[in-house]
Write a protein that holds these residues in place. Structure first.
Motif, PDB file in Angstrom:
ATOM      1  N   ARG A 208       0.829  -1.211   0.000  1.00  0.00           N
ATOM      2  CA  ARG A 208       0.000   0.000   0.000  1.00  0.00           C
ATOM      3  C   ARG A 208       0.861   1.258   0.000  1.00  0.00           C
ATOM      4  NH1 ARG A 208      -4.026   0.321   4.842  1.00  0.00           N
ATOM      5  NH2 ARG A 208      -4.816  -1.558   3.823  1.00  0.00           N
ATOM      6  N   LYS A 209       1.960   1.218   0.748  1.00  0.00           N
ATOM      7  CA  LYS A 209       2.847   2.387   0.808  1.00  0.00           C
ATOM      8  C   LYS A 209       3.548   2.627  -0.532  1.00  0.00           C
ATOM      9  CE  LYS A 209       6.607   4.443   3.510  1.00  0.00           C
ATOM     10  NZ  LYS A 209       5.875   5.709   3.675  1.00  0.00           N
ATOM     11  N   SER A 210       3.759   1.580  -1.311  1.00  0.00           N
ATOM     12  CA  SER A 210       4.445   1.724  -2.593  1.00  0.00           C
ATOM     13  C   SER A 210       3.575   2.400  -3.644  1.00  0.00           C
ATOM     14  CB  SER A 210       4.888   0.355  -3.116  1.00  0.00           C
ATOM     15  OG  SER A 210       3.766  -0.444  -3.458  1.00  0.00           O
ATOM     16  N   ASP A 211       2.256   2.450  -3.427  1.00  0.00           N
ATOM     17  CA  ASP A 211       1.335   3.149  -4.321  1.00  0.00           C
ATOM     18  C   ASP A 211       1.433   2.649  -5.766  1.00  0.00           C
ATOM     19  OD1 ASP A 211      -0.666   4.971  -4.947  1.00  0.00           O
ATOM     20  OD2 ASP A 211       0.743   6.601  -5.367  1.00  0.00           O
ATOM     21  N   ASN A 242       6.198   4.445  10.419  1.00  0.00           N
ATOM     22  CA  ASN A 242       5.316   5.335  11.180  1.00  0.00           C
ATOM     23  C   ASN A 242       3.925   5.401  10.551  1.00  0.00           C
ATOM     24  OD1 ASN A 242       4.957   6.958  13.449  1.00  0.00           O
ATOM     25  ND2 ASN A 242       5.268   8.836  12.285  1.00  0.00           N
ATOM     26  N   LEU A 243       3.376   4.238  10.232  1.00  0.00           N
ATOM     27  CA  LEU A 243       2.064   4.146   9.601  1.00  0.00           C
ATOM     28  C   LEU A 243       0.973   4.042  10.654  1.00  0.00           C
ATOM     29  CD1 LEU A 243       2.912   1.548   6.800  1.00  0.00           C
ATOM     30  CD2 LEU A 243       2.828   4.036   6.599  1.00  0.00           C
ATOM     31  N   ILE A 244      -0.176   4.594  10.358  1.00  0.00           N
ATOM     32  CA  ILE A 244      -1.319   4.519  11.266  1.00  0.00           C
ATOM     33  C   ILE A 244      -1.911   3.116  11.210  1.00  0.00           C
ATOM     34  CG2 ILE A 244      -3.597   5.454  11.794  1.00  0.00           C
ATOM     35  CD1 ILE A 244      -2.760   8.060  10.541  1.00  0.00           C
ATOM     36  N   ASN A 245      -2.089   2.529  12.363  1.00  0.00           N
ATOM     37  CA  ASN A 245      -2.650   1.184  12.450  1.00  0.00           C
ATOM     38  C   ASN A 245      -4.099   1.191  11.984  1.00  0.00           C
ATOM     39  OD1 ASN A 245      -3.597  -1.382  13.283  1.00  0.00           O
ATOM     40  ND2 ASN A 245      -2.032  -1.457  14.868  1.00  0.00           N
ATOM     41  N   ASP A 246      -4.473   0.205  11.158  1.00  0.00           N
ATOM     42  CA  ASP A 246      -5.849   0.133  10.655  1.00  0.00           C
ATOM     43  C   ASP A 246      -6.871  -0.028  11.775  1.00  0.00           C
ATOM     44  OD1 ASP A 246      -5.015   0.459   8.114  1.00  0.00           O
ATOM     45  OD2 ASP A 246      -5.276  -1.612   7.469  1.00  0.00           O
ATOM     46  N   GLU A 247      -6.446  -0.529  12.925  1.00  0.00           N
ATOM     47  CA  GLU A 247      -7.365  -0.688  14.048  1.00  0.00           C
ATOM     48  C   GLU A 247      -7.953   0.659  14.473  1.00  0.00           C
ATOM     49  OE1 GLU A 247      -8.571  -3.258  15.446  1.00  0.00           O
ATOM     50  OE2 GLU A 247      -7.347  -4.878  14.607  1.00  0.00           O
ATOM     51  N   VAL A 248      -7.205   1.730  14.261  1.00  0.00           N
ATOM     52  CA  VAL A 248      -7.688   3.068  14.621  1.00  0.00           C
ATOM     53  C   VAL A 248      -8.934   3.413  13.822  1.00  0.00           C
ATOM     54  CG1 VAL A 248      -7.115   5.532  14.523  1.00  0.00           C
ATOM     55  CG2 VAL A 248      -5.417   3.888  15.336  1.00  0.00           C
ATOM     56  N   PHE A 249      -8.941   3.081  12.531  1.00  0.00           N
ATOM     57  CA  PHE A 249     -10.090   3.395  11.690  1.00  0.00           C
ATOM     58  C   PHE A 249     -11.312   2.565  12.088  1.00  0.00           C
ATOM     59  CE2 PHE A 249      -6.311   3.888   8.757  1.00  0.00           C
ATOM     60  CZ  PHE A 249      -6.194   5.243   8.996  1.00  0.00           C
ATOM     61  N   PHE A 250     -11.082   1.320  12.462  1.00  0.00           N
ATOM     62  CA  PHE A 250     -12.203   0.483  12.907  1.00  0.00           C
ATOM     63  C   PHE A 250     -12.756   0.992  14.242  1.00  0.00           C
ATOM     64  CE2 PHE A 250     -10.341  -2.450   9.846  1.00  0.00           C
ATOM     65  CZ  PHE A 250     -11.468  -2.999   9.255  1.00  0.00           C
ATOM     66  N   GLU A 251     -11.905   1.557  15.100  1.00  0.00           N
ATOM     67  CA  GLU A 251     -12.391   2.136  16.350  1.00  0.00           C
ATOM     68  C   GLU A 251     -13.388   3.258  16.072  1.00  0.00           C
ATOM     69  OE1 GLU A 251      -9.568   3.286  19.360  1.00  0.00           O
ATOM     70  OE2 GLU A 251      -8.143   1.758  18.698  1.00  0.00           O
ATOM     71  N   ILE A 252     -13.085   4.078  15.074  1.00  0.00           N
ATOM     72  CA  ILE A 252     -13.947   5.217  14.764  1.00  0.00           C
ATOM     73  C   ILE A 252     -15.275   4.754  14.174  1.00  0.00           C
ATOM     74  CG2 ILE A 252     -14.157   7.284  13.333  1.00  0.00           C
ATOM     75  CD1 ILE A 252     -11.100   7.578  13.604  1.00  0.00           C
ATOM     76  N   SER A 253     -15.240   3.814  13.234  1.00  0.00           N
ATOM     77  CA  SER A 253     -16.498   3.337  12.639  1.00  0.00           C
ATOM     78  C   SER A 253     -17.346   2.598  13.667  1.00  0.00           C
ATOM     79  CB  SER A 253     -16.211   2.442  11.429  1.00  0.00           C
ATOM     80  OG  SER A 253     -15.311   1.400  11.767  1.00  0.00           O
ATOM     81  N   VAL A 279      -3.188  14.542   8.652  1.00  0.00           N
ATOM     82  CA  VAL A 279      -3.680  14.482   7.264  1.00  0.00           C
ATOM     83  C   VAL A 279      -3.746  13.033   6.800  1.00  0.00           C
ATOM     84  CG1 VAL A 279      -3.252  15.191   4.878  1.00  0.00           C
ATOM     85  CG2 VAL A 279      -2.798  16.789   6.751  1.00  0.00           C
ATOM     86  N   ASP A 280      -2.742  12.227   7.207  1.00  0.00           N
ATOM     87  CA  ASP A 280      -2.769  10.801   6.882  1.00  0.00           C
ATOM     88  C   ASP A 280      -3.972  10.125   7.540  1.00  0.00           C
ATOM     89  OD1 ASP A 280      -0.485  11.096   5.425  1.00  0.00           O
ATOM     90  OD2 ASP A 280       0.861  10.360   6.994  1.00  0.00           O
ATOM     91  N   LEU A 281      -4.356  10.595   8.735  1.00  0.00           N
ATOM     92  CA  LEU A 281      -5.541  10.048   9.399  1.00  0.00           C
ATOM     93  C   LEU A 281      -6.795  10.327   8.578  1.00  0.00           C
ATOM     94  CD1 LEU A 281      -6.881   8.724  11.895  1.00  0.00           C
ATOM     95  CD2 LEU A 281      -7.048  11.023  12.880  1.00  0.00           C
ATOM     96  N   ALA A 282      -6.917  11.560   8.066  1.00  0.00           N
ATOM     97  CA  ALA A 282      -8.079  11.905   7.239  1.00  0.00           C
ATOM     98  C   ALA A 282      -8.098  11.081   5.953  1.00  0.00           C
ATOM     99  CB  ALA A 282      -8.066  13.402   6.914  1.00  0.00           C
ATOM    100  N   ASN A 283      -6.922  10.918   5.328  1.00  0.00           N
ATOM    101  CA  ASN A 283      -6.844  10.100   4.111  1.00  0.00           C
ATOM    102  C   ASN A 283      -7.189   8.643   4.406  1.00  0.00           C
ATOM    103  OD1 ASN A 283      -6.085  12.198   2.400  1.00  0.00           O
ATOM    104  ND2 ASN A 283      -3.922  11.964   2.915  1.00  0.00           N
ATOM    105  N   GLY A 284      -6.695   8.140   5.544  1.00  0.00           N
ATOM    106  CA  GLY A 284      -6.996   6.768   5.916  1.00  0.00           C
ATOM    107  C   GLY A 284      -8.479   6.553   6.189  1.00  0.00           C
ATOM    108  N   LEU A 285      -9.120   7.537   6.821  1.00  0.00           N
ATOM    109  CA  LEU A 285     -10.565   7.434   7.069  1.00  0.00           C
ATOM    110  C   LEU A 285     -11.349   7.425   5.760  1.00  0.00           C
ATOM    111  CD1 LEU A 285     -11.064   9.793  10.136  1.00  0.00           C
ATOM    112  CD2 LEU A 285     -11.501   7.334  10.057  1.00  0.00           C
ATOM    113  N   LEU A 286     -10.912   8.216   4.787  1.00  0.00           N
ATOM    114  CA  LEU A 286     -11.573   8.206   3.475  1.00  0.00           C
ATOM    115  C   LEU A 286     -11.504   6.820   2.843  1.00  0.00           C
ATOM    116  CD1 LEU A 286     -10.664  11.559   1.682  1.00  0.00           C
ATOM    117  CD2 LEU A 286     -12.930  10.554   1.872  1.00  0.00           C
ATOM    118  N   GLU A 287     -10.324   6.228   2.865  1.00  0.00           N
ATOM    119  CA  GLU A 287     -10.174   4.886   2.292  1.00  0.00           C
ATOM    120  C   GLU A 287     -10.968   3.857   3.095  1.00  0.00           C
ATOM    121  OE1 GLU A 287      -6.641   1.694   1.076  1.00  0.00           O
ATOM    122  OE2 GLU A 287      -6.137   3.646   1.922  1.00  0.00           O
TER     123      GLU A 287
END
Length: 534
Positions: A208-211, A242-253, A279-287
């Protein structure tokens, strides 16, 4: 021999080893097999996806002495000379450092000479968009009518900067970003060959980081191996990049479903303490919510670019969000991402935004609610969250008639009793009932106040030339004291009759009992939109 980076060690040497660009490699192989070689090609696409590598394989295959089904054999003298960088018939030029018109003039002169050993003299010009306008113009004639033994291959990441006069003289091949699953498979293959253990989540994070750039993914893979050694875990990958853990996004939903506003502040604190980018948090939430919408619409996880574990978790949201609500969320997050870039206090902005996000109420269209009530079943949208409403059969009756269940109301004052014998089959009475509304409209033009008090009245009987009129329970008959004469005159004039009017004073004040029957539509709106009846 010392360490060699993965991107060079695993660089493809055959068309079959190029991943993610099968639509191009198949065309080039068939061109070699059928001897349909154009004199100029342009390879366009993002970085790190195989443009230059494909150009080198193509050049090697063109000069191979024993091509195998369009592939270079790798064993002949020409193939070995190319691998050892000893051939003079395949020339690689950097367009960024040879962009002046003088270098192009020199190239034009060298094109005239035949290849030294091979069948073709192949020029590979990388980053061709860096050439100056004058260089392109000087190159036009040579490019349009080169010698039969010359082939040009241009590679560029900014094809829109290449003049149309150049593009029209080339066969264009557009390289695409490599899919996440394809990158994961290639990295897994490399890891297995190198004896490195890596889990699916770690592969997903690197890919994912390699885009979409395989070369970047291989470079990231080398970094992770240097950090973790032979055992790579997802915690190490997240920590290193230093990537945001996907668990953070599931916590919000999950917090949106449970209305847990505390999560907005706990997540913000976690992001702040780990040094993650807001900003990465906002982008991650969008995805993240894009993935939820994909699952809600398709009921499958095939289109998600994530690990298998998270695909299973996304499927759990299939019946918990509606398409309309997710569109609102995605629109909100899109605006948030733009605002975050200029915000002076990103931490405060994200706390407020997450609180708003968690506070979003489920929405439902009025038409869908009405359809639900009429059908008496579950809404056509199973994720709308509306409880099934049983269909109730209501007997047809007058809008102003008394309710069937008097037990539902408390009688505070005794009402005047009116004998309600069935009215005689009188044409006049039937005409009065039929045209009563039209009469009130006419009366309104003469005496608006009287007509207003009679607007919810209804004729109930005609006895001995006396017309009994029942008022609505909310209207006090005292408002009509001394004001029925004009009404009677107007009535007789309208119906060409000689009648008297008597108003039935319905003093029964109707007060809702605690065990009142709720209207299904109102109940559904209150439950879904969070309102209350006042």
């Amino acid at each position: 021999m010392g360490f060699r980076v993965t991107a060079l060690k695993w660089r493809p040497k055959l068309f079959g080893e190029v991943v993610g660009q099968e639509h191009i490699t198949k065309t080039l192989k068939n061109a070699i097999i059928n001897n349909r070689i154009a004199h100029a090609f342009i390879f366009a696409g993002p970085r790190g996806i195989g443009k230059t590598t494909t150009a080198r394989i193509f050049a090697k295959a063109l000069n191979c002495e024993n091509p195998q089904n369009g592939e270079p054999c790798g064993e002949c003298k020409m193939c070995k000379a190319f691998e050892n960088q000893q051939t003079v018939d395949i020339i690689e030029i950097d367009g960024a450092s040879n962009r002046r018109i003088e270098e192009i003039r020199t190239l034009r002169e060298s094109v005239k000479y035949a290849p030294a050993v091979g069948k073709y003299k192949v020029y590979i010009i990388d980053e061709v968009h860096m050439l100056t306008t004058e260089s392109f113009n000087a190159f036009l004639k040579t490019l349009e009518e080169p010698p039969d033994h010359t082939v040009f291959i241009f590679a560029t990441t900014d094809v829109h900067k290449v003049p149309l006069t150049i593009l029209s003289r080339c066969q264009r091949f557009d390289f695409r970003r490599i899919e996440l699953n394809v990158i994961k498979q290639q990295l897994k293959k490399i890891a297995d060959d190198e004896g490195i253990n890596i889990d699916d989540e770690s592969l997903t994070l690197i890919a994912r980081k390699s885009d979409g750039a395989l070369r970047d993914a291989e470079s990231f893979f080398d970094q992770v191996v240097s950090f973790s050694g032979k055992e790579i875990k997802v915690e190490d990958v997240s920590s290193m990049f230093n990537l945001i853990n996907d668990e953070v996004f599931f916590e919000i939903s999950d917090a949106m479903l449970s209305k847990d506003f505390h999560t907005a502040f706990s997540v913000t604190r976690k992001v702040y303490e780990n040094g993650w980018n807001f900003v990465d948090l906002a982008n991650g939430l969008l995805e993240h919510f894009r993935n939820i919408m994909t699952v809600v619409i398709t009921k499958k996880s095939d289109l998600l670019e994530t690990s298998e574990m998270f695909k299973t978790r996304y499927l759990e949201y299939a019946d918990k969000f509606s398409e309309g609500d997710l569109l609102r969320v995605l629109n909100f997050l899109g605006q948030l991402r733009n605002e975050m870039k200029t915000s002076q206090n990103q931490k405060l902005a994200i706390e407020i935004a997450l609180s708003q996000l968690i506070g979003f109420e489920k929405s439902e269209t009025i038409s869908n609610l009405i359809k639900l009530i009429n059908e008496g079943g579950v809404s056509s949208s199973p994720d709308s969250g509306i409880n099934p409403v049983k269909k109730k059969v209501v007997k047809e009756k007058s809008v102003y008639s008394r309710p069937e269940k008097e037990a539902d109301f408390i009688e505070e004052e005794p009402a005047e009793k009116v004998v309600r014998d069935n009215p005689p089959d009188n044409e006049l009475f039937l005409k009065v009932k039929r045209e009563w509304r039209q009469f009130l409209i006419k009366l309104q033009e003469i005496n608006f106040r009287v007509a207003t008090n009679l607007v919810e009245s209804t004729p109930i009987a005609l006895k001995e030339n006396t017309l009994f009129i029942e008022l609505s329970p909310e209207v006090d008959a005292e408002n009509l004291n001394g004001k029925t004469e004009k009404c009677t005159m107007m009535l007789n004039d309208y119906f060409s009759s000689q009648l008297k009017v008597e108003v039935v004073d319905n003093k029964k004040k109707k007060v809702r009992n605690e065990k009142k029957e709720e209207t299904p539509l109102i109940k559904a709106i209150i439950e879904q939109l969070g309102g209350k009846e006042i």
